[in-house]
Write a protein that holds these residues in place. Sequence first.
Motif: not given
Length: 434
Positions: A170-171, A188-198
């Motif tokens: 959340n920006n 987040a992505v480096e640690r194995g999560y997906r990340a949603l930017l919106f």
Amino acid sequence: MTYRFSANDQFNYEILLALGSAWRRGADVGEVLSTAATLAADGGDRSGDENGGGKSEEEAWVRAWGGLGRAVREQAEKCAAQGRAVSARDAYLRAAGYFGMAMVAVDACPDPEARLRELFAEHRTCFGRFAAAGDPPAERVTIPYEDRTMPGYLFGPPDRTGALPTVIVNNGSDGPISTAWTLLGAPAVERGYRALLFDGPGQQSLLFEHGVTFRPDWEQVITPVVDFLTARADVDARRLVLAGISQAGYGVPRALAFEHRIAAAVADPGVVEVVASWWPHLGPDLRALWESGDREAFDRILYEAMAESPALAARWRWRAKPYGIESPFDLLTEVSRYTVLPVAHRITTPLLITDPEGEHFWPGASARLHDALPGPKELIRFTEAEGAHLHCEPLGRARFEQRVFDWLDERLGVDSGAGLAGRGSPLEEERKFS
């Protein structure tokens, strides 16, 4: 501030953010310091301002960072044409960040709306090309929201499939999406999560291209995002994270009071009342005048002050833009509605709140939010002694990531080591090149 690269506080902070983003390849330290040094030596070249012959400090800022963005974008395009994907990807991200820096001062330039449209288009083109060049490429998504959609990017880690824990990034009020990536998406992505930017109401493309402004009931934004993610097979609906930066330190707890499908959340920093960041710049007399309800007198004084100071007028327009309200009195009345206190008792989601020393927008608010929460919570202090102070810890990114994501991993049962699958141990990796 401990580190000073510009006499202008806002510009100095933007430079610190850029330097910190180098940790995630969002900038090159040499490019940033060289541009900052040129601006400092130039001093804004105000010699001809009164007669239109020179340029203001703000316009010099826009030209310098916009120019750097274009130079780096040109290099990215050359690398892409030569098939040098990694070099192109990294340069596109840096260029996007530099265009984002340029945008913060466009309201002080001639024809500001045209300049903003130009810079924003360049910024988004570069970020989109960066996202498309990822491993795997990010997915461009559209999230249903009332009678329109919210645009976004869904990033994922390499070599991992299936339903993964996902961070909703959340920006804040005016930060570019490239900053949201370097501050929260990339770790987040480096640690194995997906990340949603919106982009939500009042943010970036929804604001600049469609005129959709902020709203205080932020749960009406986050619930559609959660609906969108929980319908996807590649998202673990039981392990959703909502993480907010800057003014999203208000939006996150506000949403949590009503949206209970979030497994854990982060507010960086905590924000109780958004309007608290406005009053220090106005002073107690103007605040008392606003509280008296004298709209006409309040607006007259602010308009006179802005007429005498173009720089003040430009800063005010930039901060007011996400709300779409012209009258200073009405604007502050609207911003005063953004408070968590009436709904804090409803928050039960585990919430981590950062508390950076030297927080200059909402000092003391993180502890205040922490104390108001009835459910699981943790307050993490970041200090000047460790180089991780100031709003959103601009230069303490490694410490931030370690503390925040270790907390999230523990809460969600995430094995971040899985994000490094296939790399081998550090010793094994070293032996490959020895």
